[in-house]
Write a protein that holds these residues in place. Structure first.
Motif, PDB file in Angstrom:
ATOM      1  N   ARG A  83      -9.366  -3.761 -11.676  1.00 10.85           N
ATOM      2  CA  ARG A  83      -8.818  -2.409 -11.702  1.00 10.85           C
ATOM      3  C   ARG A  83      -7.375  -2.408 -12.199  1.00 10.85           C
ATOM      4  O   ARG A  83      -6.656  -3.390 -12.062  1.00 10.85           O
ATOM      5  CB  ARG A  83      -8.856  -1.803 -10.299  1.00 10.85           C
ATOM      6  CG  ARG A  83     -10.229  -1.339  -9.852  1.00 10.85           C
ATOM      7  CD  ARG A  83     -10.258  -1.137  -8.359  1.00 10.85           C
ATOM      8  NE  ARG A  83     -11.326  -0.248  -7.924  1.00 10.85           N
ATOM      9  CZ  ARG A  83     -12.593  -0.587  -7.798  1.00 10.85           C
ATOM     10  NH1 ARG A  83     -12.974  -1.817  -8.079  1.00 10.85           N
ATOM     11  NH2 ARG A  83     -13.485   0.292  -7.381  1.00 10.85           N
ATOM     12  N   ARG A 109      -3.576 -12.104  -8.387  1.00 12.44           N
ATOM     13  CA  ARG A 109      -5.037 -11.936  -8.370  1.00 12.44           C
ATOM     14  C   ARG A 109      -5.674 -12.706  -9.506  1.00 12.44           C
ATOM     15  O   ARG A 109      -6.751 -13.325  -9.334  1.00 12.44           O
ATOM     16  CB  ARG A 109      -5.389 -10.434  -8.484  1.00 12.44           C
ATOM     17  CG  ARG A 109      -6.909 -10.194  -8.472  1.00 12.44           C
ATOM     18  CD  ARG A 109      -7.470 -10.535  -7.122  1.00 12.44           C
ATOM     19  NE  ARG A 109      -8.925 -10.506  -7.075  1.00 12.44           N
ATOM     20  CZ  ARG A 109      -9.694 -11.588  -7.238  1.00 12.44           C
ATOM     21  NH1 ARG A 109      -9.167 -12.771  -7.481  1.00 12.44           N
ATOM     22  NH2 ARG A 109     -11.011 -11.493  -7.130  1.00 12.44           N
ATOM     23  N   ALA A 161     -17.264  -9.631  -4.927  1.00 16.48           N
ATOM     24  CA  ALA A 161     -16.080 -10.476  -4.782  1.00 16.48           C
ATOM     25  C   ALA A 161     -16.520 -11.906  -4.499  1.00 16.48           C
ATOM     26  O   ALA A 161     -17.168 -12.172  -3.481  1.00 16.48           O
ATOM     27  CB  ALA A 161     -15.183  -9.976  -3.653  1.00 16.48           C
ATOM     28  N   ILE A 221      -7.124 -10.481  -1.124  1.00 14.51           N
ATOM     29  CA  ILE A 221      -7.806  -9.801  -2.232  1.00 14.51           C
ATOM     30  C   ILE A 221      -8.410  -8.486  -1.767  1.00 14.51           C
ATOM     31  O   ILE A 221      -8.256  -7.434  -2.418  1.00 14.51           O
ATOM     32  CB  ILE A 221      -8.899 -10.718  -2.822  1.00 14.51           C
ATOM     33  CG1 ILE A 221      -8.267 -11.904  -3.556  1.00 14.51           C
ATOM     34  CG2 ILE A 221      -9.824  -9.940  -3.758  1.00 14.51           C
ATOM     35  CD1 ILE A 221      -9.258 -13.000  -3.901  1.00 14.51           C
ATOM     36  N   LEU A 222      -9.094  -8.509  -0.615  1.00 13.50           N
ATOM     37  CA  LEU A 222      -9.799  -7.322  -0.153  1.00 13.50           C
ATOM     38  C   LEU A 222      -8.865  -6.235   0.351  1.00 13.50           C
ATOM     39  O   LEU A 222      -9.176  -5.042   0.237  1.00 13.50           O
ATOM     40  CB  LEU A 222     -10.807  -7.700   0.932  1.00 13.50           C
ATOM     41  CG  LEU A 222     -11.970  -8.584   0.472  1.00 13.50           C
ATOM     42  CD1 LEU A 222     -12.944  -8.816   1.618  1.00 13.50           C
ATOM     43  CD2 LEU A 222     -12.695  -7.985  -0.733  1.00 13.50           C
ATOM     44  N   THR A 262     -12.066  -8.909  -8.708  1.00 20.38           N
ATOM     45  CA  THR A 262     -12.192  -7.696  -7.906  1.00 20.38           C
ATOM     46  C   THR A 262     -10.831  -7.191  -7.439  1.00 20.38           C
ATOM     47  O   THR A 262     -10.016  -7.961  -6.931  1.00 20.38           O
ATOM     48  CB  THR A 262     -13.066  -7.989  -6.675  1.00 20.38           C
ATOM     49  OG1 THR A 262     -14.266  -8.614  -7.101  1.00 20.38           O
ATOM     50  CG2 THR A 262     -13.375  -6.714  -5.920  1.00 20.38           C
ATOM     51  N   GLY A 263     -10.604  -5.877  -7.616  1.00 21.24           N
ATOM     52  CA  GLY A 263      -9.352  -5.282  -7.168  1.00 21.24           C
ATOM     53  C   GLY A 263      -8.326  -5.193  -8.279  1.00 21.24           C
ATOM     54  O   GLY A 263      -8.599  -5.516  -9.436  1.00 21.24           O
ATOM     55  N   ALA A 274      -6.898   0.183  -3.377  1.00 21.34           N
ATOM     56  CA  ALA A 274      -7.279   0.820  -4.642  1.00 21.34           C
ATOM     57  C   ALA A 274      -8.435   1.790  -4.432  1.00 21.34           C
ATOM     58  O   ALA A 274      -8.448   2.896  -4.986  1.00 21.34           O
ATOM     59  CB  ALA A 274      -7.662  -0.244  -5.662  1.00 21.34           C
ATOM     60  N   SER A 307      -5.975  -5.533  -0.991  1.00 26.42           N
ATOM     61  CA  SER A 307      -5.533  -4.879  -2.220  1.00 26.42           C
ATOM     62  C   SER A 307      -6.657  -4.033  -2.821  1.00 26.42           C
ATOM     63  O   SER A 307      -6.435  -2.910  -3.292  1.00 26.42           O
ATOM     64  CB  SER A 307      -5.069  -5.945  -3.219  1.00 26.42           C
ATOM     65  OG  SER A 307      -4.604  -5.364  -4.407  1.00 26.42           O
ATOM     66  N   TYR A 308      -7.863  -4.567  -2.782  1.00 25.93           N
ATOM     67  CA  TYR A 308      -9.022  -3.835  -3.276  1.00 25.93           C
ATOM     68  C   TYR A 308      -9.236  -2.548  -2.484  1.00 25.93           C
ATOM     69  O   TYR A 308      -9.466  -1.473  -3.056  1.00 25.93           O
ATOM     70  CB  TYR A 308     -10.267  -4.714  -3.194  1.00 25.93           C
ATOM     71  CG  TYR A 308     -11.564  -3.984  -3.363  1.00 25.93           C
ATOM     72  CD1 TYR A 308     -12.014  -3.578  -4.616  1.00 25.93           C
ATOM     73  CD2 TYR A 308     -12.373  -3.688  -2.260  1.00 25.93           C
ATOM     74  CE1 TYR A 308     -13.215  -2.906  -4.767  1.00 25.93           C
ATOM     75  CE2 TYR A 308     -13.571  -3.017  -2.393  1.00 25.93           C
ATOM     76  CZ  TYR A 308     -13.988  -2.629  -3.648  1.00 25.93           C
ATOM     77  OH  TYR A 308     -15.171  -1.949  -3.801  1.00 25.93           O
ATOM     78  N   GLN A 309      -9.156  -2.636  -1.153  1.00 26.37           N
ATOM     79  CA  GLN A 309      -9.376  -1.467  -0.312  1.00 26.37           C
ATOM     80  C   GLN A 309      -8.330  -0.397  -0.568  1.00 26.37           C
ATOM     81  O   GLN A 309      -8.636   0.802  -0.586  1.00 26.37           O
ATOM     82  CB  GLN A 309      -9.379  -1.871   1.163  1.00 26.37           C
ATOM     83  CG  GLN A 309      -9.686  -0.731   2.112  1.00 26.37           C
ATOM     84  CD  GLN A 309     -11.063  -0.137   1.882  1.00 26.37           C
ATOM     85  OE1 GLN A 309     -11.990  -0.849   1.492  1.00 26.37           O
ATOM     86  NE2 GLN A 309     -11.210   1.162   2.117  1.00 26.37           N
TER      87      GLN A 309
END
Length: 367
Positions: A10, A345, A249, A266-267, A338-339, A273, A269-271
C-alpha cells in the motif's frame, strides 16, 4: 509445490506512489532470483490502496519483459470494473507477452468506493461479473464472419462486429482462476480445466484458527469436480499444479520469536492503513446499493493471523506447509509486502524472500 509472490503493498500518500512501483519491481526481481515461479498482482482503485493495482496489466507486461521465465497472475481481477471488450483484449495481449504463462484470477470486487468510481452499484457486482464473463467467452470464441456479439450489461454496452485481436496465444484463451468457494465458481474452473483459488474460511466468518479445515473442504470439492470433468491427465496435473492457497502476510525470520515480533510490527502498520481506508470507504456507503455486507476483522487478532498469515523460522514454515503439500495444493501465494511499503517493510519483505529461497522452497518444491 510452487511459490508465488503477491505484490500487495500500500501507499499512504501521493509522494510514495512512484517509489512504491520501483521498489515492487525490484522485489519481484528478487523473488524470481529466489526461486519463486510467479508474480501475482491485485486489481484495486483509489485511496492509495495499492498503486500498482490501478492497472496491473501494464505492470505485468513490463515485468514479463524483464522476467521472461516467470508466470504472471492476478489475485484477482475485479470483473465488474472492466468492460468485457477491454478485458478480453488485454488478457490476449498479455497472454502473448508471457508466452502463455498467464493466470487470470477473477472475482466480483471488494469496496463500494471502487464500484462508484466505475458507475457500478455494489449490490450488482456479482451478477455483473457473471454476465461479463459470459460475454467475454462469446468474444473470445467469435470469428470474423460470426454474427455480432451484443453487449448489454449495466454500464457496459456495445456491439462487436468483427473479432477480438490479438487472438489468444494458444489454442484457447488464457486460464481463468475462480475462487472455489461457491459451487458455480468451483465448477467453472473444473469444467474448463483451470486452476482455482482455495479459500481458508467459510463466510460469513472470514477468519479463524483452523484454516486447513476449510482449505481441505474446498480443495476436495474442486478436485472431485476436476477429476469428474473428463480431462486428460496432463490438463488435470497442470490445473492442480497452479491451484492456489493465499497468505496475505508471509514473514520468515531466523527464529520463531523474531518472526512473530516483526510480524506484529507489520500488522500494526497494516491495520492502521486499513482503518484509514475504512474512513474513506464509509463515505461511499451512502445508500442501500453501496453498503458492504461484511467487515474485515482486526489484523492483530488470532482469527485474522490464523487465517491470513504464515510466519516463523524456515523450519516452522516448512512444517506448517507440509500438510498443504500432501493435500495437493500446487501453489502458495505469498504476500511479502503487506501494508504500507516503508523502507523497513521492504527490508523485511526482502528478508522473507531470501530465507524462502534458501531454505523453504528447496524443502517443499518436490512435494
Amino acid at each position: 509445490m510452487r511459490f508465488s509472490v503477491f505484490l500487495n503493498a500500500r501507499s499512504m500518500s501521493p509522494a510514495e506512489d512512484g517509489r512504491l512501483i520501483t521498489d515492487l519491481v525490484d522485489h519481484a526481481t528478487l523473488a524470481a532470483q529466489s526461486g519463486f515461479e510467479a508474480v501475482f498482482m491485485p486489481d484495486h482503485h483509489f485511496n492509495g490502496y495499492m498503486p500498482v493495482a490501478s492497472d496491473s496489466f501494464i505492470l505485468a507486461g513490463y515485468l514479463a519483459a524483464r522476467l521472461p521465465d516467470m508466470h504472471f497472475g492476478f489475485s484477482v481481477v475485479s470483473v465488474p470494473l472492466h468492460h468485457p471488450v477491454r478485458f478480453t483484449e488485454r488478457v490476449n495481449v498479455l497472454d502473448h507477452l508471457t508466452k502463455g504463462k498467464l493466470l487470470v484470477g477473477v472475482g466480483s470486487g471488494t469496496t463500494p468506493e471502487e464500484m462508484i468510481g466505475f458507475n457500478v452499484d455494489y449490490r450488482d457486482a456479482s451478477p455483473l461479473a457473471e454476465k461479463n464473463l459470459e460475454i467475454a467467452e462469446q468474444l473470445w470464441a467469435k470469428r470474423m464472419d460470426d454474427p455480432a456479439v451484443l453487449i448489454d450489461n449495466g454500464p457496459y454496452q456495445g456491439r462487436v462486429l468483427q473479432r477480438i485481436t490479438p487472438t489468444p496465444y494458444g489454442q484457447n484463451h488464457a486460464r481463468l482462476m475462480p475462487v472455489a468457494m461457491k459451487e458455480a465458481s468451483a465448477r467453472r474452473a473444473a469444467v474448463n480445466g483451470w486452476p482455482a483459488f482455495i479459500p481458508a474460511f467459510t463466510p460469513p466468518k472470514i477468519g479463524g484458527t483452523e484454516p486447513f479445515v476449510h482449505v481441505k473442504k474446498y480443495f476436495d470439492i474442486y478436485k472431485g469436480m476436476l477429476l469428474d470433468a473428463g480431462h486428460s491427465d496432463a490438463v488435470v496435473k497442470d490445473a492442480l499444479s497452479w491451484t492456489t492457497h493465499t497468505y496475505q502476510a508471509v514473514h520468515v525470520a531466523e527464529s520463531d520469536e523474531q518472526a512473530r515480533e516483526e510480524l506484529e510490527v507489520i500488522l500494526k502498520s497494516y491495520q492502521a492503513a486499513v482503518e484509514r481506508e475504512a474512513e474513506f470507504n464509509a463515505r461511499a456507503e451512502s445508500n442501500e446499493a453501496n453498503t458492504k455486507t461484511d467487515r474485515t476483522p482486526n489484523a492483530l487478532t488470532d482469527d485474522w493471523i490464523g487465517t491470513w498469515c504464515l510466519y516463523g523460522s524456515p523450519e516452522t514454515v516448512i512444517e506448517h506447509l507440509k500438510p498443504y503439500a500432501e493435500l495437493g495444493i500446487g501453489n502458495v501465494l505469498c504476500g511479502t509486502t503487506t501494508g504500507p511499503l516503508t523502507e523497513e517493510r521492504l527490508r523485511l519483505g526482502d528478508q522473507t524472500l531470501r530465507l524462502m529461497g534458501e531454505k523453504v522452497i528447496p524443502a517443499l518444491k518436490g512435494l
